[in-house]
Design a protein around this motif. Structure first.
Motif, PDB file in Angstrom:
ATOM      1  N   UNK A 176       0.839  -1.194   0.000  1.00 56.84           N
ATOM      2  CA  UNK A 176       0.000   0.000   0.000  1.00 56.84           C
ATOM      3  C   UNK A 176       0.874   1.245   0.000  1.00 56.84           C
ATOM      4  N   UNK A 177       0.350   2.312  -0.606  1.00 58.48           N
ATOM      5  CA  UNK A 177       1.100   3.571  -0.686  1.00 58.48           C
ATOM      6  C   UNK A 177       0.173   4.734  -0.349  1.00 58.48           C
ATOM      7  N   UNK A 178       0.620   5.554   0.571  1.00 59.66           N
ATOM      8  CA  UNK A 178      -0.041   6.828   0.852  1.00 59.66           C
ATOM      9  C   UNK A 178       0.707   7.898   0.064  1.00 59.66           C
ATOM     10  N   UNK A 179      -0.019   8.593  -0.809  1.00 63.10           N
ATOM     11  CA  UNK A 179       0.591   9.598  -1.689  1.00 63.10           C
ATOM     12  C   UNK A 179       0.111  10.985  -1.265  1.00 63.10           C
ATOM     13  N   UNK A 180       1.037  11.928  -1.174  1.00 63.50           N
ATOM     14  CA  UNK A 180       0.746  13.237  -0.572  1.00 63.50           C
ATOM     15  C   UNK A 180      -0.081  14.171  -1.440  1.00 63.50           C
ATOM     16  N   UNK A 181      -0.456  13.755  -2.646  1.00 67.31           N
ATOM     17  CA  UNK A 181      -1.293  14.589  -3.509  1.00 67.31           C
ATOM     18  C   UNK A 181      -2.003  13.736  -4.542  1.00 67.31           C
ATOM     19  N   UNK A 182      -3.222  14.102  -4.898  1.00 61.21           N
ATOM     20  CA  UNK A 182      -3.992  13.299  -5.850  1.00 61.21           C
ATOM     21  C   UNK A 182      -3.337  13.212  -7.225  1.00 61.21           C
ATOM     22  N   UNK A 183      -2.752  14.312  -7.681  1.00 64.74           N
ATOM     23  CA  UNK A 183      -2.113  14.256  -8.994  1.00 64.74           C
ATOM     24  C   UNK A 183      -0.933  13.285  -8.981  1.00 64.74           C
ATOM     25  N   UNK A 227      -1.670  -3.505  -5.140  1.00 61.62           N
ATOM     26  CA  UNK A 227      -1.198  -2.374  -4.326  1.00 61.62           C
ATOM     27  C   UNK A 227      -2.362  -1.392  -4.129  1.00 61.62           C
ATOM     28  N   UNK A 228      -2.628  -1.048  -2.876  1.00 62.41           N
ATOM     29  CA  UNK A 228      -3.636  -0.036  -2.568  1.00 62.41           C
ATOM     30  C   UNK A 228      -3.003   1.350  -2.591  1.00 62.41           C
ATOM     31  N   UNK A 229      -3.789   2.328  -3.017  1.00 65.12           N
ATOM     32  CA  UNK A 229      -3.278   3.702  -3.127  1.00 65.12           C
ATOM     33  C   UNK A 229      -4.257   4.678  -2.485  1.00 65.12           C
ATOM     34  N   UNK A 230      -3.723   5.536  -1.603  1.00 66.01           N
ATOM     35  CA  UNK A 230      -4.492   6.636  -1.011  1.00 66.01           C
ATOM     36  C   UNK A 230      -3.870   7.948  -1.457  1.00 66.01           C
ATOM     37  N   UNK A 231      -4.695   8.860  -1.966  1.00 61.49           N
ATOM     38  CA  UNK A 231      -4.203  10.176  -2.367  1.00 61.49           C
ATOM     39  C   UNK A 231      -4.483  11.231  -1.321  1.00 61.49           C
ATOM     40  N   UNK A 232      -4.379  12.498  -1.742  1.00 57.66           N
ATOM     41  CA  UNK A 232      -4.605  13.620  -0.823  1.00 57.66           C
ATOM     42  C   UNK A 232      -5.077  14.820  -1.628  1.00 57.66           C
ATOM     43  N   UNK A 233      -6.167  15.432  -1.233  1.00 56.42           N
ATOM     44  CA  UNK A 233      -6.766  16.651  -1.801  1.00 56.42           C
ATOM     45  C   UNK A 233      -8.232  16.452  -2.124  1.00 56.42           C
ATOM     46  N   UNK A 234      -8.557  15.313  -2.776  1.00 61.08           N
ATOM     47  CA  UNK A 234      -9.898  15.071  -3.320  1.00 61.08           C
ATOM     48  C   UNK A 234     -10.215  16.063  -4.422  1.00 61.08           C
ATOM     49  N   UNK A 235      -9.320  16.141  -5.415  1.00 65.29           N
ATOM     50  CA  UNK A 235      -9.597  16.956  -6.593  1.00 65.29           C
ATOM     51  C   UNK A 235     -10.705  16.288  -7.407  1.00 65.29           C
ATOM     52  N   UNK A 236     -11.321  17.038  -8.288  1.00 63.10           N
ATOM     53  CA  UNK A 236     -12.452  16.537  -9.074  1.00 63.10           C
ATOM     54  C   UNK A 236     -12.101  15.265  -9.837  1.00 63.10           C
ATOM     55  N   UNK A 237     -10.894  15.201 -10.391  1.00 58.00           N
ATOM     56  CA  UNK A 237     -10.483  14.063 -11.203  1.00 58.00           C
ATOM     57  C   UNK A 237     -10.424  12.760 -10.412  1.00 58.00           C
ATOM     58  N   UNK A 238     -10.268  12.837  -9.098  1.00 60.14           N
ATOM     59  CA  UNK A 238     -10.130  11.614  -8.291  1.00 60.14           C
ATOM     60  C   UNK A 238     -11.364  10.725  -8.370  1.00 60.14           C
TER      61      UNK A 238
END
Length: 337
Positions: free
Chosen positions: A243-250, A270-281
């Protein structure tokens, strides 16, 4: 709309006196200015906002400056959403926004001098680069100011609870059974990136999870390509994370592309978590699980803080941390047996 000649005739003053009054010359009495300004507003010679600015000593304008190392400005969905919220809140109170041109950096005029020349009532700075000398000059000035996305004790600041955001992401992955959790971080020179790293580290420590060598990787300045490159580095490790925590959605979108190109699946492999919740997510495949920043609240709160300073004619130093939420979608799942 009449002419200056009509205004002179109506008020009984000379054209010279009318012109001086409208341009706020000091050799025209306040009583005369007020009469001319009111007459100008009544006949539509001036926009009401301009007439009001002469009588209230306000320009009814707010300066906007972006300061980020990758210079994406409003092209980044997060910054764009904050400014849109800020714009709506300030326009409701009668203010217009003036955006500072990046070309100022190539001229002899500083951002402070530019905003002073434009006689703005206050300034909002969208800042991820705390070392920017132009930002520091603005903070040290007497103009009311609010800085978004950076921490400082010298002015009012508004930013997300990035420390808690990092913890939310790691806890979610842990609950799904993941123990090999990596972090693609934002650059450590940026306050938001540094706080999310700290949130990740603290959560891993509380859960008694080690951070193997190579699992904390600098993803740079939040771009898709940097996220992809960082994920490729993680995939090349002898023991890749589950799993990966990523500091930004882009960056997270770039990371998912790297995973797919490697012949792996999100979240099966692999699980992925982003950050921001931009529209594209919400529209990528799979839909991105992410930590949501409340851009509407950030922009509105920044506007309220700045207008309060303008109205009260005094600067304040406040730190307002806006809560974040975990939005669970399809990019995270149970660890593979």
């Amino acid at each position: 709309m009449g002419t200056i000649y009509d205004l002179a005739k109506i008020t009984g003053f000379s054209i010279t006196t009318v012109s001086k009054a409208l341009n706020n010359y000091s050799d025209v009495s306040e009583k005369t200015k007020a009469k001319i300004v009111q007459a100008a507003a009544d006949m539509g010679y001036l926009p009401n906002a301009h007439a009001q600015s002469l009588s209230t000593k306000r320009s009814w304008t707010i300066g906007v400056m972006f300061s980020e190392a990758n210079e994406v400005g409003m092209m980044h969905p997060f910054f764009n959403a904050i400014i849109e919220s800020f714009r709506k809140a300030t326009e409701q109170q009668g203010y217009d926004l003036i955006f500072a041109s990046r070309n100022l950096r190539n001229r002899d005029m500083s951002y402070l001098e530019h905003f002073q020349h434009r006689a703005v009532d206050g300034i909002v700075v969208i800042c991820s680069d705390q070392m920017d000398k132009h930002v520091q000059e603005l903070i040290q000035s007497s103009i009311p100011i609010v800085v978004v996305d950076m921490d400082s004790t010298d002015c009012s600041v508004v930013f997300s609870d990035n420390l808690s955001g990092g913890t939310l992401a790691v806890n979610h992955l842990y609950e799904l059974g993941h123990r090999l959790i990596a972090h693609i971080a934002g650059d450590m020179t940026i306050d938001a990136g540094l706080a999310r790293i700290e949130g990740y580290k603290q959560a891993m420590d509380r859960l008694a999870l080690p951070i193997p060598d190579g699992y904390l990787i600098n993803g740079g300045f939040f771009s898709v390509e940097e996220g992809k490159q960082a994920m490729q580095t993680l995939l090349a490790l002898p023991k890749r994370p589950t799993a990966v925590f990523v500091a930004g959605d882009q960056m997270a979108i770039g990371a998912m592309e790297a995973i797919h190109e490697a012949g792996l699946q999100v979240p099966h492999d692999i699980s992925v978590v982003g950050y921001d919740d931009i529209e594209m997510s919400k529209y990528v495949t799979p839909k991105l699980t992410t930590v949501r920043q409340d851009t509407e609240r950030i922009g509105q709160h920044a506007a309220e803080l700045l207008i309060e300073q303008i109205v009260n004619k005094r600067r304040v130093m406040t730190t307002d941390i806006i809560p974040v939420d975990l939005i669970v979608r399809q990019s995270t799942g149970p660890v593979k047996p």
